[in-house]
Structures are given as C-alpha cells and as structure tokens.
Design a protein around this motif. Structure first.
Motif, PDB file in Angstrom:
ATOM      1  N   VAL A 175    -122.201  24.680 -45.539  1.00 22.17           N
ATOM      2  CA  VAL A 175    -122.345  25.163 -43.768  1.00 22.17           C
ATOM      3  C   VAL A 175    -122.912  26.146 -44.399  1.00 22.17           C
ATOM      4  CG1 VAL A 175    -121.446  25.537 -41.783  1.00 22.17           C
ATOM      5  CG2 VAL A 175    -120.137  23.732 -42.677  1.00 22.17           C
ATOM      6  N   ARG A 176    -124.506  25.865 -43.487  1.00 23.99           N
ATOM      7  CA  ARG A 176    -124.847  27.802 -43.461  1.00 23.99           C
ATOM      8  C   ARG A 176    -125.021  28.608 -42.168  1.00 23.99           C
ATOM      9  NH1 ARG A 176    -129.414  28.650 -47.162  1.00 23.99           N
ATOM     10  NH2 ARG A 176    -128.418  31.176 -47.584  1.00 23.99           N
ATOM     11  N   VAL A 188    -131.957  29.711 -41.358  1.00 21.88           N
ATOM     12  CA  VAL A 188    -130.943  29.489 -42.846  1.00 21.88           C
ATOM     13  C   VAL A 188    -132.444  28.781 -43.582  1.00 21.88           C
ATOM     14  CG1 VAL A 188    -129.381  28.025 -43.861  1.00 21.88           C
ATOM     15  CG2 VAL A 188    -129.122  28.939 -41.653  1.00 21.88           C
ATOM     16  N   TYR A 189    -132.490  28.675 -44.791  1.00 25.24           N
ATOM     17  CA  TYR A 189    -133.849  27.994 -45.633  1.00 25.24           C
ATOM     18  C   TYR A 189    -132.541  27.645 -46.228  1.00 25.24           C
ATOM     19  CZ  TYR A 189    -137.333  31.615 -43.576  1.00 25.24           C
ATOM     20  OH  TYR A 189    -137.961  31.787 -43.434  1.00 25.24           O
ATOM     21  N   SER A 190    -132.756  26.939 -47.080  1.00 27.01           N
ATOM     22  CA  SER A 190    -131.893  25.814 -48.060  1.00 27.01           C
ATOM     23  C   SER A 190    -130.710  25.607 -47.941  1.00 27.01           C
ATOM     24  CB  SER A 190    -131.481  26.994 -49.646  1.00 27.01           C
ATOM     25  OG  SER A 190    -130.504  26.166 -49.629  1.00 27.01           O
ATOM     26  N   PRO A 191    -131.024  24.111 -47.422  1.00 21.02           N
ATOM     27  CA  PRO A 191    -129.443  23.648 -46.967  1.00 21.02           C
ATOM     28  C   PRO A 191    -128.553  23.691 -48.050  1.00 21.02           C
ATOM     29  CG  PRO A 191    -131.132  22.023 -48.034  1.00 21.02           C
ATOM     30  CD  PRO A 191    -131.761  23.542 -48.366  1.00 21.02           C
ATOM     31  N   LYS A 203    -126.644  22.144 -42.780  1.00 21.04           N
ATOM     32  CA  LYS A 203    -125.062  20.976 -43.136  1.00 21.04           C
ATOM     33  C   LYS A 203    -125.198  20.319 -43.980  1.00 21.04           C
ATOM     34  CE  LYS A 203    -122.169  18.544 -41.489  1.00 21.04           C
ATOM     35  NZ  LYS A 203    -121.448  17.692 -42.153  1.00 21.04           N
ATOM     36  N   ASN A 204    -124.928  20.566 -45.440  1.00 22.64           N
ATOM     37  CA  ASN A 204    -124.976  19.301 -46.673  1.00 22.64           C
ATOM     38  C   ASN A 204    -124.321  19.119 -47.344  1.00 22.64           C
ATOM     39  OD1 ASN A 204    -126.072  18.802 -49.809  1.00 22.64           O
ATOM     40  ND2 ASN A 204    -127.773  18.270 -48.662  1.00 22.64           N
ATOM     41  N   GLU A 205    -124.373  17.796 -47.473  1.00 18.22           N
ATOM     42  CA  GLU A 205    -122.690  16.729 -48.059  1.00 18.22           C
ATOM     43  C   GLU A 205    -123.420  15.823 -49.029  1.00 18.22           C
ATOM     44  OE1 GLU A 205    -120.707  17.575 -44.849  1.00 18.22           O
ATOM     45  OE2 GLU A 205    -121.914  15.708 -44.091  1.00 18.22           O
ATOM     46  N   ILE A 206    -123.053  15.521 -50.183  1.00 17.69           N
ATOM     47  CA  ILE A 206    -123.374  14.428 -50.747  1.00 17.69           C
ATOM     48  C   ILE A 206    -122.468  13.150 -50.382  1.00 17.69           C
ATOM     49  CG2 ILE A 206    -123.113  13.485 -53.392  1.00 17.69           C
ATOM     50  CD1 ILE A 206    -125.550  15.438 -52.292  1.00 17.69           C
ATOM     51  N   HIS A 207    -122.962  12.055 -50.152  1.00 20.04           N
ATOM     52  CA  HIS A 207    -122.318  10.659 -49.919  1.00 20.04           C
ATOM     53  C   HIS A 207    -122.437   9.926 -50.829  1.00 20.04           C
ATOM     54  CE1 HIS A 207    -123.477  11.165 -45.320  1.00 20.04           C
ATOM     55  NE2 HIS A 207    -124.205  12.278 -45.999  1.00 20.04           N
TER      56      HIS A 207
END
Lengths: 588, 192
Positions: free
Chosen positions: B54-55, B60-63, B37-41
């Motif tokens: 969310v993957r 899973v490779y790339s976030p 899972k990735n997001e920008i803060h």
C-alpha cells in the motif's frame, strides 16, 4: 462522476459497462478472472464462462457480427487456444466493437510460461492498447471499443499482473447511449473467409494498420511529458510507472497504443535526446521496432527479459546500482509454498498415486500442487488438457511394467476445456493409458468459477450439467469408474485395477471442492488426536495436510496435533492411523 | 518529488491481510491521498506467503514498493514479518502480530520453526511493536477479527482522522460482524 478505488480488472469491467457492452465471455485465468466476475454485476451485460478461450472468442465474434459490442477476456496462454479464430477475425473485422483483453503474467506468479502477448498483436495484425493504471484501464477499454468500430478491427487490451491486480483511484463516467440494436445483416465478402474473399480482406488489413499508425500519432493516449532536454524515455504499461520512479527528471513518450507504433511521433521524440531509454517488461517488443527505424536506444542490453520489472530492478539494470538492504535476515527461514487446502478431495488421490508409484502426466489446476512433497505425484505439466495426449504418447513408446505406470490426471474444468479431444485420440488410436478426472465441480484454482460440469452459470443460476461419465462412454471408453476420493483404500484399488487394464480407461473421482460456498455442508467437525495413542509414527504426515502439525518436542519422538481452526474433518488422516489416535471432537 | 509513504503487509494466505489492506486503502483515499495497492492472487493464495503493498502520498507511480523503501512493515505472522525485513527502509517501523503459523516443512517435521524471531526483530529495528492479535480478537469476541485489531494498532502510526477509519470499516465489513470488528479495532489502538 464518482471516485472509487478499483483494481485494473474492476476498471475494465466498469469501462465495458460504460462502453455499452452487451456480451462478455471468458474462460477464467489468473490474472484476468475478476473482469468477468465484475461485468456480471451489470445487468446490461450478458456475462458467461465458456468451456475454453477459443469458444469464448467465437461467441464474442458471433455477438459482434450481430452488431453488439462484445468483450472477451483471457490470460496470456488463453490466446494460444483462441489464436485460430483470432487471426481470421483480424481479416473479417467487426460489426459491433470487439475487444479482447489479454492479461500477461510476468514473473509467472500463477502461470506455466512468461509469454509476451504483444507479439500476438503484430502476428495477427490486431492493434493493442496497454494501460498503466486503473484509470487508464477504464478509459482504454472505452477507447478500444470506439477504435474497433472506427477502423473495422478487433482490438487487444493488454494488461499485466501488476495492472490487473493493483488498485488505484478511478473517476468513473456515464454509460454511452444510442448504440444500434443488434440485428442480422448478411455480408459474405466480409464475413465468409474463403480464399477469394480473404485475399481482399488481407489488403484491407494492411491498409488499416498504416491508417492506425498515422492516426495514433495525434491521439492523446500517446502523450509526451516534457522534462529533461537531454534524457528521453519511451515506455508503456506498468513499466511507465517504474520509469517515473527511477528516472523522475527524464522526458517521457508514454505509449497507450503499443501496436501499431506511431512511427512519426517516435521519430520526432527520439531525435531530440542524446540519451534515449526504452523501458519495457519482458520482450524487446517496442525496442526492436524503434531500432528498425534506425534509432539507437538503451534497452534490453541492460534491462532483463526474464521476470517482471520493479523499480529496484530497473535502477540496478540501468545504473548498475546494487541496493544494500538496511536490515538482513541472519538465519535460514523455512519457505511457505502454496498447498492444497485442508479437506481438499485431491489429496487422497495423489497419496494413492504416490503409493502406486505411478508416472503421472499432470495438468493445470489446483491439483498441480500434487507435485509438491510429501505427495510428490506429478511428473509432467505442460498446458491445459496436455495430460491426456502426454499419457497417450508415453503409452506408445513404453513396454512392460513402465507402460502400465502411466496415468493422466486432469480436473473437470480442464477436461472440458481441451482434455476431451485427447480422450477421443486415446480411444481412436488404441492407447491403453488411464485417465483420472478429478471432478470437484468447479474451476477451483482461479477462485472457484463455474464450468459446464458445475450445474450452475456465472450468475449462480442452475443450468444443464455435463455428465462426465456418459461423455467418456460416448467417445468409446468402455471402462469408466467413479470413486469417492475420501475413501483411500477404494481409490487406490480402483486406480490400480484400471492401470493394469489393457484398454483405455477413465476413473472419475467425485467430490466437490471444499471451498464451494453452496456445498459447505460437506464440512464436518474437526478431528482430534489422542496424545496417549499417537506413537509419533508420522504416517498421517505423508498426506501433507496443513491442518496436521508436527510437535517435535512432544513425547519421546514427537507427536502429531490437529489445528482445530483449519481441520474440516475429511478423515483422510484417520484412515492412515494404525493406532486409532484420531477421533471426532466430542462435547463432553 | 513529494514524499510517498509505503506500507508492506505480510502474512499467510487466509489471515485476512486482503481485507486489512482494502480498509487501509479506502481510508487513505477518504483522507484525500493518491493511493495504490497491489497484491498477488492465484497460486500464492493457497496457504502460502502473501504480501500486499500500500502506497500513498500526493502522487504515487509504481504500484509496488521500491525495494528497501518500506516505511512500515505490517506483519500478520512472525516468520513472514521477519522474512520481509530486508525490504524495510533504514529507520523504518515494524508492527507485527506475535502469531506463529507452521509452514509445510515444519508441519511435516522436516524443519523447525525458527526460534527467537520476536527478539531478532526487536533487536534490529528500534521502532518495533509486537501485538498479540489473537488475544485482542478473543477479547473483542471473535478470533477472526485479529486482522482488524492489528489494523487498529497500525492506525495510531498514520495521520488520518479516527472517523475515517470507522467510516471505512462500516462500509467494508459485513454488517453482522461489524460490532466485534469495531471493538477489535479499538482494542488494537489501545495496545499500540
């Protein structure tokens, strides 16, 4: 062992705990901030915010000299501030392990430049690990402390935004035991870096790098994944993940230690492939060193240096495959940039600066958003603390009315970080510029971390509070005035008088950040606009408050409306309304 | 390579997309998937556009979701849903809130909020579902549960046992708001 889903930053904090770290120090900076917020949850770690990154590293060096494992964290530009102790620490080496986490920000999601900190590893001769997910973030943190003590060197752990803030599944371990207790140990040839001692340490440092490059060839953190016999990839960090998406069949040399390079391992790997890619984000750091070994690679001749990589960008760069989206937007869409919060105490100050047509030398913090329309009241922004020196420099070369227009604007945390030095220069060298210190008692932009002017520590405990007014007076500023930034007219008037003053002066605006949880009492009931009184003059829209919405179809020429879910009742808008349309919500 | 499913959450800072993505990732981990899972803060949080990737799958490779490979675009605000449409895979699905939040240029009268976004989305994307998150949240007893009501709608499109959703909500939602969030989640499921 247990399985958890952790961000890179949380995993580093966990790794520090498992490594037996006793002291963790940082100055907040996106994307590194959450590491210290998480080490603070472990009672065995003394976690604290330092006023700047240089102090943070110096504190970490002190505890490491005392024999304690020490963690220091910062964002990429923080290393510029900490570079002075860093380069000498490389010579002294360590007693307890010392790991410096540096979080780079490719794509500048929340930064003023896109520098690649791997160059610091080479310049300071400090070895660097780079994890590719949260599991590696935890493991490499532990490994870095071991390597630090084994080779008598500080270690870098480098992350990027997509590692720091991505969550993935992590298996945690148990904390190490049996580390020596901190104690005093005199060792001047190693710790007193006078020329005679340092010359000898430099020789040690050069040998250390050679030893580590050789050692690194046989360590499992530098691993080869065998697949294709034709195509090879050398990569590290988050770029490894993108390479796996785009080149799933390629063999991969995945580097965990990105400096010093495991030269023999790279040569052996490279010799087996007809096509060899180097996939790395930002600079051609690995590529330059690999090419210097006489190895031909495909790398930054195709991949971009600017911006972060993504699977799509890597695919497009390597194979010139432009992706055609399946769905398109067919109309122009208004952008949604970040904005100061409703009730932000900075808003009125920038409105006043806009009205006064000041030339504002700005600084790093939430208030950098004062640059955005409609406030549009920031003219420069360079780095932490630069507003003060920039104002002095302009003051030196300008004359007449232009000279009076120059105002520096800086937050409390940034002022204590590196602004205070500029203020001494202003007094010492006779500048007549004006500095506004926006004192909201917190380091707000990174998510509200305490600083020496907050009166609280990282753990939330009450502590001594720097008195900003006394501090400014003590360096020789005679005119220091405090204003309440919620009062627009007072704020404008005081700033105007100080701009005209023929000596250096400071205005301190005092109002806590609206988001500080212990100060929520400052929130008031939302205001409402009486649509019968609103003439649609748009005066209140000039402060750019997210809680005020323009309804173009109301009345003859549109009317303003207050979003009740967003408004915190600060009342700046009310002071701008000439028609008395604003009032507090009443219950009847 | 085994199939990875990609969910893109899009909204406005402050809407609770973060909690929704946290619950979603927890559920997927409990269900035995590899999850990233990735997001920008930071800068982008101050009322600006936000998105969270969310993957999940076997590995899973790339976030971050490869461009154009989003299986489900999960939008919390209409304009933000529409803005992210080019990232959707052909044949992918959209689940979106019908809420409209004014960007600064609209709130200050410089531009107008685009009209007909709901229709534009539904015309282009066959598998689209529009949910009135706020209405469901009000019915659940707290307007701030809209994010969880939307998550309830999303949950019907993901093959994970209902108990795991409840388990994750119980773990991640503060106790004093739990009941209303569980209600909102159930209402969201019914609306899907």
């Amino acid at each position: 062992m247990s399985k958890e889903i952790l961000s890179g930053n949380e995993a580093i904090a966990r790794g520090a705990f498992e490594a037996g770290v006793k002291v963790a120090v940082a100055y907040p900076g996106t994307p590194s901030t959450e590491i210290l917020e998480n080490t603070a949850h472990y009672p065995s770690i003394d976690s604290s915010w330092a006023p700047n990154e240089k102090v943070a590293l110096e504190v970490g060096i002190g505890s490491c000299f005392g024999g304690a494992r020490s963690l220091v964290t910062m964002k990429h530009v923080g290393v510029n501030v900490a570079a002075d102790p860093l380069f000498t620490l490389s010579y002294t080496g360590v007693r307890g392990g010392l790991v410096l986490v540096v979080a780079d920000d490719p794509e500048l999601h929340s930064s003023q430049d896109e520098q690649d900190s791997r160059h610091y590893a080479r310049a300071a001769k400090v070895p660097m690990f780079e994890p590719a997910d949260s599991q590696e973030a935890l493991e490499y943190t532990r490994l870095a402390f071991e390597a630090s003590e084994q080779f008598d060197t500080p270690m870098f752990l480098r992350t990027t935004t997509r590692i720091s803030h991505s969550k993935s599944i992590v298996e945690t371990g148990e904390p190490v035991t049996g580390l020596p207790e901190p104690s005093l140990e005199r060792n001047p040839p190693k710790l007193v870096m006078l020329p005679g001692n340092a010359r000898k340490r430099h020789v040690f440092v050069e040998q250390r790098l050679k030893d580590m490059a050789e050692w690194s060839c046989s360590q499992s953190f530098n691993r080869i994944e065998e697949r294709s016999a034709e195509v090879g990839v050398i990569t590290a960090g988050v770029a490894y993940q993108y390479a796996r998406e785009v080149l799933p069949d390629a063999s991969v040399l995945k580097l965990g230690l990105v400096y010093p390079l495991p030269v023999q391992l790279v040569k052996d790997f490279a010799s087996r492939f007809k096509t060899l890619y180097v996939v790395e984000e930002l600079e051609q750091f690995l590529e330059d060193q690999i090419r210097a070994l006489g190895i031909e690679v495909i790398g930054k001749d195709r991949l971009p240096i600017c911006g972060e990589l993504t699977p799509g960008r890597v695919r497009e760069a390597l194979f010139a495959e432009k992706l055609q989206p399946a769905y398109q937007t067919t109309i122009d869409l208004p952008n949604r940039p970040p904005n100061m919060c409703p009730g932000c105490p900075h808003r009125g100050v920038f409105y006043a600066l806009n009205r006064l047509k000041a030339f504002v030398t700005g600084d790093i913090g939430c208030y950098t958003l004062g640059f955005m329309p409609p406030l549009s009241a920031m003219d420069t922004c360079v780095c932490m603390g630069a507003s003060v020196g920039n104002a002095s420099g302009l003051n030196k070369v300008l004359t007449g009315p232009d000279k009076q227009k120059v105002v520096g604007v800086i937050g409390d945390s940034t002022f204590l970080h590196t602004g205070i030095n500029g203020l001494m220069d202003m007094v010492y060298n006779g500048s007549t510029a004006t500095l506004i210190i926006l004192d909201n008692r917190i380091t707000a932009m990174t998510g509200r971390q305490e600083n020496p002017a907050s009166g609280f520590t990282l753990a939330g405990d009450p502590s001594a509070r720097v008195d900003l007014e006394q501090l400014c007076r003590s360096v020789g500023i005679r005119s220091v005035r405090k204003v309440n930034p919620w009062n627009l007219e007072e704020t404008r008037q005081v700033i105007k008088e100080e701009m005209e003053r023929e000596e250096p002066s400071v205005v301190i605006t005092e109002a806590p950040c609206i988001l500080i949880k212990r100060d929520v009492g400052q929130r008031k009931p939302p205001l409402v606009i009486d649509p019968d009184k609103c003439t649609g003059c748009k005066a209140c829209l000039k402060i750019g408050c997210p809680a005020i919405e323009w309804q173009p179809d109301a009345g003859e020429r549109g009317k303003a409306y207050v979003n009740q879910l967003l408004c915190v009742g600060c009342g700046i808008c009310d002071q701008l309304c000439k028609f008395d349309a604003y009032s507090e919500v009443t219950n009847d | 390579m085994t199939k990875v499913t990609n969910i893109l959450l899009a909204g406005v800072g402050g809407q609770g997309t973060l909690l929704a993505s946290e619950v979603l990732s927890e559920v997927l981990m409990l269900a035995g998937y590899d999850v990233k899972k990735n997001e920008i803060h930071g800068m982008s949080q101050r009322g600006g556009s936000v998105s969270s990737h969310v993957r999940f799958g076997e590995q899973v490779y790339s976030p971050i979701i490869p461009e154009g490979e989003t299986d489900i675009l999960f939008g919390f605000e209409l304009l933000e849903t529409y803005r992210n449409l080019p990232l959707l895979k052909k044949g992918g699905a959209v689940i979106t809130n019908n809420l409209k939040l004014m960007p600064p240029s609209v709130a200050t009268g410089q531009e107008r909020y685009p009209e007909g976004l709901e229709e534009l989305i539904c015309q282009q994307v066959e598998k689209s579902l529009v949910v009135d998150g706020l209405a469901l949240a009000m019915e659940a007893g707290n307007p701030r549960t809209a994010n969880i009501a939307l998550l309830g709608a999303l949950s019907t499109k993901i093959d994970v046992a209902l108990e795991l959703w409840e388990q994750a909500l119980r773990k991640m939602v503060p106790e004093k708001f739990l009941e209303e969030n569980l209600r909102a989640f159930e209402l969201g499921r019914q609306a899907a």
